[in-house]
Design a protein around this motif. Structure first.
Motif, short mmCIF file in Angstrom:
data_model
loop_
_atom_site.label_atom_id
_atom_site.label_comp_id
_atom_site.label_asym_id
_atom_site.label_seq_id
_atom_site.Cartn_x
_atom_site.Cartn_y
_atom_site.Cartn_z
N THR A 39 10.24 18.46 16.79
CA THR A 39 11.47 17.97 16.18
C THR A 39 12.40 17.34 17.22
O THR A 39 12.65 17.93 18.27
CB THR A 39 12.22 19.11 15.46
OG1 THR A 39 11.36 19.67 14.46
CG2 THR A 39 13.49 18.60 14.81
N TRP A 40 12.89 16.14 16.90
CA TRP A 40 13.95 15.51 17.69
C TRP A 40 15.24 15.60 16.88
O TRP A 40 15.29 15.14 15.72
CB TRP A 40 13.64 14.04 17.95
CG TRP A 40 12.46 13.75 18.82
CD1 TRP A 40 12.44 13.54 20.17
CD2 TRP A 40 11.10 13.59 18.39
NE1 TRP A 40 11.17 13.26 20.62
CE2 TRP A 40 10.32 13.30 19.54
CE3 TRP A 40 10.45 13.70 17.14
CZ2 TRP A 40 8.95 13.08 19.48
CZ3 TRP A 40 9.08 13.49 17.08
CH2 TRP A 40 8.34 13.19 18.25
N THR A 41 16.29 16.17 17.44
CA THR A 41 17.59 16.24 16.77
C THR A 41 18.53 15.21 17.41
O THR A 41 18.77 15.24 18.63
CB THR A 41 18.21 17.64 16.89
OG1 THR A 41 17.32 18.59 16.27
CG2 THR A 41 19.57 17.70 16.20
N ILE A 42 19.03 14.31 16.58
CA ILE A 42 19.85 13.21 17.07
C ILE A 42 21.26 13.37 16.50
O ILE A 42 21.44 13.57 15.29
CB ILE A 42 19.26 11.85 16.63
CG1 ILE A 42 17.82 11.73 17.13
CG2 ILE A 42 20.12 10.70 17.14
CD1 ILE A 42 17.08 10.55 16.54
N ASP A 56 14.36 12.12 24.36
CA ASP A 56 13.02 12.27 24.93
C ASP A 56 12.52 13.70 24.70
O ASP A 56 13.30 14.58 24.30
CB ASP A 56 13.08 11.95 26.43
CG ASP A 56 11.70 11.77 27.05
OD1 ASP A 56 10.72 11.67 26.29
OD2 ASP A 56 11.61 11.72 28.29
N ASN A 57 11.27 13.92 24.96
CA ASN A 57 10.74 15.27 24.78
C ASN A 57 11.30 16.24 25.81
O ASN A 57 11.18 17.47 25.66
CB ASN A 57 9.21 15.27 24.85
CG ASN A 57 8.69 14.87 26.21
OD1 ASN A 57 8.75 13.69 26.55
ND2 ASN A 57 8.19 15.82 27.00
N THR A 58 11.95 15.72 26.86
CA THR A 58 12.58 16.58 27.86
C THR A 58 14.07 16.76 27.58
O THR A 58 14.76 17.48 28.32
CB THR A 58 12.41 15.97 29.27
OG1 THR A 58 12.98 14.65 29.27
CG2 THR A 58 10.94 15.89 29.65
N SER A 59 14.57 16.11 26.54
CA SER A 59 16.00 16.20 26.21
C SER A 59 16.31 17.51 25.51
O SER A 59 15.44 18.16 24.91
CB SER A 59 16.41 15.03 25.31
OG SER A 59 16.12 13.78 25.91
N GLY A 60 17.61 17.86 25.53
CA GLY A 60 18.04 19.08 24.87
C GLY A 60 17.86 19.03 23.37
O GLY A 60 17.77 20.08 22.71
N GLY A 61 17.81 17.81 22.79
CA GLY A 61 17.66 17.69 21.36
C GLY A 61 16.23 17.79 20.87
O GLY A 61 15.98 17.66 19.67
#
Length: 480
Positions: free
Chosen positions: A391-394, A352-357
């Motif tokens: 950017t989302w890092t998975i 999510d946009n609140t996640s650390g990634g």
């Protein structure tokens, strides 16, 4: 010492050598079909050739049990009967497959047996009992591959078959004689099993067990009972877990790790299937998870079989994995109720946009007004001509093909061409999405191959002016 005295002494020694040797308690004569003209409708199965293989397996099983054995191989019917009588057979077992219809595939299927009886209906009860036990055990063995069925009344001794069709039964006096029709080579599914080594072994094992049962012998001196097991109930794709099964040796034979008949853990239900949890480099084969951990286990001892299971990729859901012990080239044996219940599901990763990634510049504002957002809030940025991507890092746990999704809250001020960039293994792809519709749900961007490790999905701002792009959540599901 005179010549006569020496001869008498040598004769006595010879008689002692002959009569003090081990005597076979039971002589079993195997008479495979020689009818090579009997073939399946598609020509891929030949009764004569296949029954020779079944006979070889049957004779080997009987010999391993300590019975005297003899195989007629390709002898004519008359020669085979004479050979059996002269040899002193106690049991005469003829192996055949059945046929029905006039040409094509036929629905008749299953197993039945023949024993001699005269026109008045009289028969030797021992002949019938041997026939019944052979048929019963063949049906039981074939059931492991889904072809365990009787045909007709199962024990067909109708006197109308008297004469040519029962030649071997009518010309084998002073022994119990039966002719078994194991499955139909005019039935498609029966034939597919008969063509395999598994099917031939099931046929031979059924005959062997029938003979043992009729004459009061245990099937094998190998036997086992359940002792303990350890496994994981959930195994994600590509992940590994060490498992083991323990059996009590309740037979009279020692189990060996090596040698001509090593005792191993095999797949069952159906027997010898390839397991989806196969681990290359650890298992002996896809149908053999493990050999015996110890070098040997004597009767009364406990044998452990340890192996590594790998979660399958793509074949998801709950699975029951059944196991059984096998002495290679000899017999499957013992307890047949060990199984693992394992669930394997694809990875389902959400950032999510609140996640650390998640990361973005200060140029992205925070929004909370839309009710179809994912989580507590979302980020938005006006469309521009200069890119400033979010950017989302998975973290991809295992390499493979994954489905990538995006979630956004819809609105009339959203871009109709929000540019998502997916950085996959070996390249990248840009997918434009209309964020004025399909909000509040997961929208598929596509499926790509990803190597394990940290991988990124980005949302750019370069799009027709006068709108905003929404960066909310990204999801990855797989591998497939």
């Amino acid at each position: 010492m005179g010549k006569i005295t020496i001869l008498i002494a040598l004769a006595a020694m010879l008689m002692l050598a002959v009569f003090s040797g081990p005597a076979c308690a039971l002589n079993v004569y195997s008479n495979p079909s020689i009818q090579t003209e009997n073939v399946s409708p598609d020509g891929t199965y030949n009764e004569g050739n296949s029954m020779q293989v079944v006979s070889d397996k049957f004779v080997t099983k009987c010999a391993n049990r300590g019975f005297g054995t003899r195989d007629s191989n390709w002898l004519s019917l008359a020669s085979a009967c004479t050979d059996a009588v002269n040899w002193g057979a106690n049991a005469f077992v003829a192996e055949h497959t059945d046929a029905a219809g006039t040409g094509g595939w036929n629905s008749n299927h299953g197993t039945h047996g023949l024993f001699w009886q005269d026109s008045s209906g009289w028969y030797d009860a021992n002949d019938r009992d041997l026939c019944v036990k052979c048929v019963d055990n063949c049906v039981s063995q074939f059931s492991a591959s889904g072809r365990g069925a009787y045909w007709g009344n199962a024990y067909d001794g109708d006197w109308s078959f008297y004469g040519y069709h029962l030649y071997v039964l009518n010309n084998t006096p002073n022994m119990n004689a039966v002719l078994i029709e194991g499955l139909f080579h005019t039935n498609y599914d029966d034939t597919q099993l008969l063509k395999t080594d598994t099917g031939k072994n099931e046929y031979a094992e059924g005959l062997y067990r029938g003979v043992c049962s009729h004459y009061g012998y245990s099937y094998t001196t190998l036997d086992s009972s359940y002792h303990a097991q350890s496994y994981t109930a959930t195994l994600p794709p590509g992940q590994q877990a060490t498992c083991w099964v323990e059996y009590n040796n309740i037979g009279s034979e020692t189990w060996y790790q090596g040698g001509a008949n090593p005792v191993r853990l095999g797949t069952s239900n159906p027997q010898d299937r390839s397991s989806v949890f196969y681990t290359a480099g650890n298992w002996i084969g896809a149908n053999r998870p493990s050999g015996l951990d110890q070098s040997s286990v004597a009767p009364g001892g406990v044998g452990r079989f340890t192996f590594i299971m790998t979660g399958p990729i793509g074949n998801y859901g709950y699975k029951q994995e059944y196991w059984r012990l096998v002495a290679e080239s000899k017999a499957w044996f013992g307890y047949n109720g060990v199984w693992f219940g394992i669930t394997t599901n694809p990875y389902d990763i959400v950032v999510d946009n609140t996640s650390g990634g998640f990361s973005c510049s200060a140029g992205w504002s925070t929004g909370t007004m839309s009710t179809d957002k994912y989580g507590a809030d979302y980020r938005f940025h006006s469309t521009t001509t200069t890119d400033d991507p979010a950017t989302w890092t998975i973290s991809v746990p295992v390499s493979g093909n994954y489905d990538v999704y995006a979630w956004w809250p819809q609105g009339s001020n959203r871009s109709t061409a929000a540019p998502y960039k997916v950085n996959y293994n070996g390249g990248s792809a840009t997918v434009n999405k209309n964020q004025q519709t399909s909000g509040g749900t997961w929208n598929l961007l596509g499926r790509w191959n990803f190597a394990s490790g940290n991988r990124t999905v980005q949302l750019g701002c370069v799009a027709p002016s006068g709108y905003v792009v929404i960066a909310d959540a990204v999801r990855m599901v797989g591998p497939y």
